[in-house]
Scaffold this motif. Sequence first.
Motif: not given
Length: 569
Positions: A22-24, A35-36, A42-51
Motif C-alpha cells: 500500500x505504497x504511494x 500506488x503499488x 537482499x537490499x534491492x528492489x526487485x518489483x513494483x506492483x502487486x506482490x
Amino acid sequence: MSIVQRVRVARGEKKATKVLKNCQIVNVFNGKIEKADIAIEEGYIVGIGDYEGIEEVDIEGRLVCPGFIDGHVHIESSMLTPEQFAKAVIPKGTTTVIEDPHEIANVCGLNGIKYMLDASAKSPLDVYVMLPSCVPSTEFENAGAVLLADDLATLKGHPYVLGLGEMMNYPGVLCGNKDVFDKLALMEDAMIDGHAPNLAGKGLNAYITAGIKTDHECTTAKELKEKTAKGMYVHIREGSATRNLHDLIGGVTSYNNRRILFCTDDKQPYDIKNEGHINYNIRLAIEHGIDPIIAIRMATLNIAECYGLKHKGAVAPGYDADLVILNDLESVDVAMVYKKGKLVAENNRALFDIELYEEPRVLDTVRVKDINAISFDIPLRSDIAKVIQLVEHNVTTKHVRRKVDVKDHVFQHNKKLDILKLAVIERHKGTGNVGLGLVEGYGLTGGAVALTIAHDSHNIIVIGDNDEDMHGAVKELERVKGGITICSEGKILETLPLEVGGLMTGASMGFVEAKLEVMERIALDKGVNREIDPFLTLAFLALPVIPDLKLTDRGLFDVGVFGFVDIED
C-alpha cells in the motif's frame, strides 16, 4: 540468492523476503505518484506492483521516495565523527552522501582520508568520497599536510572513492598550475567537482574545459543559468553559514532542472535537528514553487546520475532499497527510513547502534609554539586600515577601509566601533606563524572566541576585543586538544572539545547540539551579531579562495588580487 532467484521473485513466482504494501510511490522518472507494492530482496528492489512477501509491512498509503542524497558535504563540519553523523542525518531521510574530507585531510593528510573511509563503514550511511584537490587550498597558508597527485593516486581505486573533490584553486586551473593539472589528469576518467564563485565567460569556459563538472558556489540565478547552460551540474546549497536556495531557485527551469542538485556543504547539529538535512532543501524548494516531485528528483536521481551511482536515486526494479517514507509532500515530514531494505529510522529516531572507530593518528593535533610569546599587537602608521567586513548569511566578505583608533602606532579597540582583532595561529607544526587582521560586523564585546576549525587549513582562529581573553581562549584550545571556546574576563565560559583532528568529536549529536546551543546563547549575550553564525562565520574567515578579504597564518589576503596585502595602504 542468485540473480536468477531474484528474477523469479520479480516475476511473482516466489514470495519476496520483504514487501512494503500500500505504497504511494514517488516516481522520479515519469513525475507521477503511483500506488503499488515494493518487493525487496537482499537490499534491492526487485518489483513494483502487486506482490506477496514472507514479511509484509503496511505503509498505509504514505508516500515512498528514494533515499535522499547530499551531493556535497564535509562531514567534519558537522563536528560529528562519521558514525555519529549517520545517526543525525539518516532519520531525516538522507541515506547517501558525497563527502569531500578536505577538512581532516588538511590536518592529517592521507591518514585523515583513510580515517573517514574506515569510520564511515561503521554505519548504514553510504559515504562516497571525492578526494581533496586542494590540500592546502592555496600556497598562501600552512596546513598540516600537502597532498599531491601521487598521494591521491594511492586511494583512487577504493570502491567508495568517486573522483576529485572541489577544485577551489580555480586561478591555478586558469593559469595552468602543474600540481593542479596533475590532479586533473589523474581523475580525467572520473568525476571532478568544482568551486568557482562568480566565474563566468571565457574563464568559466576554460574551467569546464579542464574537466570540471559541478559547482556549489553559485549565488545568483544568472550564474546558475550560465553554468547549467554550459553543461555543469549546480548544487543548490542550504547549510548553516551559507544559504543559497532563496537566491538560486528562481533560475531553475523546466529545461535545466535535471542539472540541479541539492547539498548542505556545512551544516551544524542544531540546524540538522531543528530544520532537517536534505529534506529541508526539498521543503524550501517546494515552498518556492518547485513541483514536489522535481524537488525530490533534485535530491535523488539527479545526484545519483551525476556521480554515477547507478543503483541509487529511484524507487524502481534494480535499485537499492534505500527508501524514505513521508507523511506528506508539503512538509517533507519523514516517518520511516529504510536502508537496503532494513528499517533504520522511525519518527525521527535512529534504530541502529554504532561502533566508534578509533584511530590514534587523527588525535592530539594541536601544536602551538609558545602561546605566551604570541603578540596580538597590530602596528599602524596611520589611522586608516583595511578591514574584513562580514556579509550576513554568507561566507564571502567585503574589503573596506575604516578609520580606527591608534596609540603609539598600535591599533586600539574602541567600544563605539564594531571592529575587532582577528588572529590566525599556525597549529600543526609549531612554526610560530601568526596572521593578524581586523573584522567589522561580528559584534563581540568583552571577550574572545576561538576555534581549531578555520577553513581549510584549520589553524587556530581567534577573535576578540582584548588580548588577555584571546590568549586565554588559545590556551584552552591547546589544553583540550582542539575545539571551540569562549573566554571573557580571563575565564573560560564554555568549551566544546573536538578531539578528532580538532574538528570532530565522537560524542553524540545530542551532546554537541546542546553544547553549541549553550555557546550560541553565550555568544549572543556577549553581543555577537544575530544575523551570522558565531562559529561557522568565524571559521570561514581564514579561507583564501572566497572573496574578498581573508586572513591566513601568513597574513591578510586579498582574493581579488590573489595575494597578500598590508593592513594599511
